[in-house]
Design a protein around this motif. Structure first.
Motif, PDB file in Angstrom:
ATOM      1  N   GLY A 247     -79.025 -21.285 -30.586  1.00 37.43           N
ATOM      2  CA  GLY A 247     -79.936 -21.855 -29.611  1.00 37.43           C
ATOM      3  C   GLY A 247     -80.440 -20.742 -28.700  1.00 37.43           C
ATOM      4  N   ASP A 248     -80.907 -21.081 -27.485  1.00 40.84           N
ATOM      5  CA  ASP A 248     -81.319 -20.085 -26.502  1.00 40.84           C
ATOM      6  C   ASP A 248     -80.096 -19.668 -25.698  1.00 40.84           C
ATOM      7  OD1 ASP A 248     -83.778 -20.718 -27.470  1.00 40.84           O
ATOM      8  OD2 ASP A 248     -84.639 -21.337 -25.558  1.00 40.84           O
ATOM      9  N   TRP A 249     -79.953 -18.364 -25.426  1.00 41.97           N
ATOM     10  CA  TRP A 249     -78.729 -17.934 -24.760  1.00 41.97           C
ATOM     11  C   TRP A 249     -78.919 -16.555 -24.128  1.00 41.97           C
ATOM     12  CZ3 TRP A 249     -75.788 -13.576 -26.373  1.00 41.97           C
ATOM     13  CH2 TRP A 249     -76.277 -12.941 -27.523  1.00 41.97           C
ATOM     14  N   LYS A 250     -77.963 -16.200 -23.309  1.00 37.28           N
ATOM     15  CA  LYS A 250     -77.822 -14.866 -22.742  1.00 37.28           C
ATOM     16  C   LYS A 250     -76.360 -14.713 -22.342  1.00 37.28           C
ATOM     17  CE  LYS A 250     -79.078 -14.256 -18.431  1.00 37.28           C
ATOM     18  NZ  LYS A 250     -79.920 -14.203 -17.216  1.00 37.28           N
ATOM     19  N   LEU A 251     -75.960 -13.523 -21.947  1.00 37.30           N
ATOM     20  CA  LEU A 251     -74.632 -13.310 -21.390  1.00 37.30           C
ATOM     21  C   LEU A 251     -74.774 -13.137 -19.883  1.00 37.30           C
ATOM     22  CD1 LEU A 251     -73.015 -10.881 -23.996  1.00 37.30           C
ATOM     23  CD2 LEU A 251     -72.886 -13.375 -23.887  1.00 37.30           C
ATOM     24  N   ASP A 252     -74.163 -14.023 -19.122  1.00 35.19           N
ATOM     25  CA  ASP A 252     -74.260 -13.983 -17.663  1.00 35.19           C
ATOM     26  C   ASP A 252     -72.855 -14.054 -17.091  1.00 35.19           C
ATOM     27  OD1 ASP A 252     -74.768 -14.268 -14.978  1.00 35.19           O
ATOM     28  OD2 ASP A 252     -76.402 -15.706 -15.253  1.00 35.19           O
ATOM     29  N   PRO A 253     -72.339 -12.960 -16.555  1.00 31.17           N
ATOM     30  CA  PRO A 253     -70.973 -12.972 -16.025  1.00 31.17           C
ATOM     31  C   PRO A 253     -70.832 -13.798 -14.750  1.00 31.17           C
ATOM     32  CG  PRO A 253     -72.042 -10.877 -15.565  1.00 31.17           C
ATOM     33  CD  PRO A 253     -72.958 -11.628 -16.467  1.00 31.17           C
ATOM     34  N   THR A 254     -71.948 -14.016 -14.044  1.00 32.21           N
ATOM     35  CA  THR A 254     -71.897 -14.799 -12.799  1.00 32.21           C
ATOM     36  C   THR A 254     -73.014 -15.839 -12.784  1.00 32.21           C
ATOM     37  OG1 THR A 254     -73.222 -13.072 -11.725  1.00 32.21           O
ATOM     38  CG2 THR A 254     -70.814 -12.967 -11.436  1.00 32.21           C
ATOM     39  N   PRO A 255     -72.951 -16.803 -13.680  1.00 31.21           N
ATOM     40  CA  PRO A 255     -74.006 -17.829 -13.700  1.00 31.21           C
ATOM     41  C   PRO A 255     -73.944 -18.698 -12.456  1.00 31.21           C
ATOM     42  CG  PRO A 255     -72.219 -18.469 -15.151  1.00 31.21           C
ATOM     43  CD  PRO A 255     -71.895 -17.085 -14.676  1.00 31.21           C
ATOM     44  N   VAL A 256     -75.090 -19.093 -11.972  1.00 28.27           N
ATOM     45  CA  VAL A 256     -75.137 -19.955 -10.791  1.00 28.27           C
ATOM     46  C   VAL A 256     -74.707 -21.368 -11.158  1.00 28.27           C
ATOM     47  CG1 VAL A 256     -76.705 -20.984  -9.107  1.00 28.27           C
ATOM     48  CG2 VAL A 256     -76.877 -18.549  -9.656  1.00 28.27           C
ATOM     49  N   ILE A 257     -75.037 -21.808 -12.367  1.00 31.19           N
ATOM     50  CA  ILE A 257     -74.647 -23.125 -12.861  1.00 31.19           C
ATOM     51  C   ILE A 257     -73.924 -22.930 -14.197  1.00 31.19           C
ATOM     52  CG2 ILE A 257     -75.510 -25.305 -13.808  1.00 31.19           C
ATOM     53  CD1 ILE A 257     -77.688 -25.287 -11.758  1.00 31.19           C
ATOM     54  N   GLY A 258     -72.815 -23.632 -14.385  1.00 28.89           N
ATOM     55  CA  GLY A 258     -72.054 -23.516 -15.614  1.00 28.89           C
ATOM     56  C   GLY A 258     -71.050 -22.387 -15.552  1.00 28.89           C
ATOM     57  N   LYS A 259     -70.346 -22.210 -16.663  1.00 24.69           N
ATOM     58  CA  LYS A 259     -69.296 -21.194 -16.742  1.00 24.69           C
ATOM     59  C   LYS A 259     -69.796 -19.980 -17.503  1.00 24.69           C
ATOM     60  CE  LYS A 259     -65.634 -24.714 -16.892  1.00 24.69           C
ATOM     61  NZ  LYS A 259     -64.506 -25.270 -17.697  1.00 24.69           N
ATOM     62  N   PRO A 260     -69.219 -18.801 -17.235  1.00 23.92           N
ATOM     63  CA  PRO A 260     -69.579 -17.619 -18.025  1.00 23.92           C
ATOM     64  C   PRO A 260     -69.213 -17.828 -19.485  1.00 23.92           C
ATOM     65  CG  PRO A 260     -68.281 -17.009 -16.075  1.00 23.92           C
ATOM     66  CD  PRO A 260     -68.212 -18.504 -16.196  1.00 23.92           C
ATOM     67  N   THR A 261     -69.958 -17.151 -20.342  1.00 28.77           N
ATOM     68  CA  THR A 261     -69.631 -17.178 -21.770  1.00 28.77           C
ATOM     69  C   THR A 261     -68.218 -16.644 -21.978  1.00 28.77           C
ATOM     70  OG1 THR A 261     -71.949 -16.871 -22.359  1.00 28.77           O
ATOM     71  CG2 THR A 261     -70.309 -16.293 -24.033  1.00 28.77           C
TER      72      THR A 261
END
Length: 551
Positions: free
Chosen positions: A167-181
């Motif tokens: 799907g659509d994705w990225k790696l975000d260590p500090t996402p504002v919403i949701g948990k990090p990958t």
């Protein structure tokens, strides 16, 4: 084509070779599973059209073999076609709560919510994974990071093998919403064995990682804090993380928040109902916002891609309740999608004429992408360790580059496909084995039409060449009665219109001579005669409509 028990097939009906309109099919053991069903947005090639839909005739011809539609996340290019096409497909939709909430709202607006089965998949709170069996396909939802709540990769398991569909994705260590990958979770999936990785290609040319949503807050806060007048921030409505960030920026800078745009209202409503944006500040309506001191209001609006009916376009042309004046600021907190440059430039020029200050990602850190750059792609390969990469979600240049990059990073095999290619993923090496019919449909008002059918082609011709109407009255014996009446629309004869009409009427009269001919033949003679006059005068070949009235 019927998928065999020992094989796994793949076919994109949209989203491969283009940005948007994502539709992917997996075939196994005589059945098909659809992943996503999105739209793309029209350009000048489709006059009067806003939304373009995928042509699903390939799977409609195999409707009894379709077992379900799985939705990875709630962006329009992944779910936007469902209100118009899902009812006819007649199979259940599978989505996590936030995505399901957006879909339900769309179905309700279209009036078919009660006729479409929508099954909500609840992810495990600890692992972020939820599983469901859909016909011969075992599907596990694996939450990743993106610019919208609950973006999911899919692990698709069959007796023939295993696919990881990102799907659509990225790696975000500090996402504002949701948990990090979770590297541990993805490593476990790779340890279990992944035959094929079907992966997002959008940002493959970016040598840097996309960056964290949390990093945008400082850049936005700095720009809003130093602005003297009203500030309007335009962003994608579905970017709930950015909405959260803007709520925090409004608090930090002492400004009241005004949210304008129906799609923004929908996202806020669904987000709150599913446990997101619960601490979002109270908003004021546009009328109240205009009464506040200029330096005390922060406006969030849709339309950063130049959409003519969105809030920003109406603010720019002065038809919206929100007004911007000299010294006010507009922040474009979004990436310019290829193909939208002209539309965006038109709005920016209009705002510039008012003396509005504009800030884009080129001037300040006010946006991060929701798609993976090269470092993120490389990391995903290391976790998943696929035998084969199939690039999707990109134009051909993106997918070709993605294939080259994956091979350079040690992925054993990569195959570039495009819409309509039917691939045998398993067993053995990936090979193309056939072609599916693909195409585009358009939503024209409330009617779905072929994108290149007679209606749109006629509209293109009208836009390019104009139209002439000819009315001729004849007696019962075929004699011409009076002078033919001529009406022109969009013909470049402005100063000489009367002379042109006179010339066209004379040509129509001459063409009507000869009373023994069939009425249809006489009509065609008039049409050709008037068009010849128009071509002689203007160099164009307009549409000529002829009405012959028998008195």
């Amino acid at each position: 084509m019927t998928p065999k028990t020992n094989e796994l097939l793949f076919c994109a009906l949209g989203g491969s070779g283009e940005i948007g309109m994502n539709v992917n099919l997996y075939g196994h053991a005589g059945k098909w599973l659809m992943v996503d069903c999105g739209v793309t947005f029209a350009d000048a090639a489709y006059p009067g059209i806003d939304i373009v839909l995928p042509d699903l005739s390939f799977i409609e011809d195999r409707i009894d073999d379709l077992v379900g539609i799985v939705l990875t996340h709630g962006h329009e290019d992944h779910i936007g076609a469902l209100p118009y096409l899902a009812e006819d497909l007649g199979v259940p939709l599978y989505a996590t709560p936030f995505t399901a909430g957006l879909i339900r709202g769309k179905l309700e607006e279209e009036g078919n919510a009660n006729r479409v089965k929508l099954r909500v998949i609840q992810p495990n709170k600890d692992t972020g994974i939820a599983g469901v069996q859909i016909g011969p396909f075992g599907v596990s939802f694996v939450e990743l990071s993106h610019s919208i709540p609950e973006p999911n990769a899919l692990v698709i398991e069959t007796k023939a093998g295993r696919v990881f569909h990102t799907g659509d994705w990225k790696l975000d260590p500090t996402p504002v919403i949701g948990k990090p990958t979770s590297p541990e979770r993805l490593t476990q999936i790779g340890d279990a064995g992944v035959d094929v990785l079907v992966c997002d290609s959008t940002n493959v040319f970016n040598k840097e990682a996309s960056g964290s949503e949390a990093s945008v807050r400082r850049g936005l806060a700095e720009q809003v804090a130093k602005a003297k007048g009203r500030v309007l921030v335009t962003t994608f409505a579905s970017n709930a993380a950015r909405l959260h960030t803007l709520g925090e920026v409004a608090r930090e800078t002492g400004r009241k928040l005004c949210v304008t745009g129906r799609s923004l209202d929908r996202i806020l409503k669904v987000a709150r109902a599913t446990g997101y944006l619960t601490d979002f500040p109270e908003t004021v309506d546009p009328e109240t916002a205009m009464r506040l001191p200029k330096n005390k209001v922060l406006i969030v609006a849709t339309g950063g891609q130049g959409e003519p009916r969105a809030a920003l376009a109406r603010v720019a042309d002065g038809s919206h309740t929100i007004k911007l004046d000299f010294g006010d600021t507009v922040i474009f907190s979004s990436k310019q999608i290829p193909g939208n440059e002209v539309a965006i430039g038109k709005i920016q020029n209009t705002l510039a004429g008012k003396g509005v200050v504009m800030i884009t990602e080129r001037q300040a850190h006010v946006h991060v992408s929701g798609h993976p750059g090269r470092p993120e792609l490389s990391q995903m390969y290391k976790w998943i360790r696929p035998e084969v990469l199939i690039p999707v979600h990109g134009e051909m240049r993106h997918m070709m580059e993605h294939a080259r990059f994956a091979l350079s990073e040690g992925v054993p095999q990569s195959l570039v496909q495009s819409d309509g290619d039917i691939l045998r993923l398993l067993p053995g090496n990936v090979t193309k084995i056939g072609n599916a019919s693909v195409g585009r449909l358009v939503l024209d008002g409330d009617v779905i039409l072929p994108a290149d059918g007679s209606t749109i082609n006629e509209r293109r011709k009208l836009a390019i060449n104009g139209q002439i109407s000819v009315a001729v009255a004849v007696a019962k014996d075929g004699r011409l009665l009076g002078r033919p009446q001529i009406r022109v629309n969009g013909i470049p004869v402005e100063e000489d219109r009367l002379a042109f009409v006179e010339d066209a009427a004379e040509a129509a009269s001459e063409a009507m001579k000869g009373q023994k001919r069939e009425i249809d033949r006489r009509r065609e003679d008039v049409r050709l005669a008037v068009r010849r006059i128009a071509t002689r005068w203007t160099g164009k070949k307009p549409i000529v409509d002829v009405l012959i009235v028998e008195a």
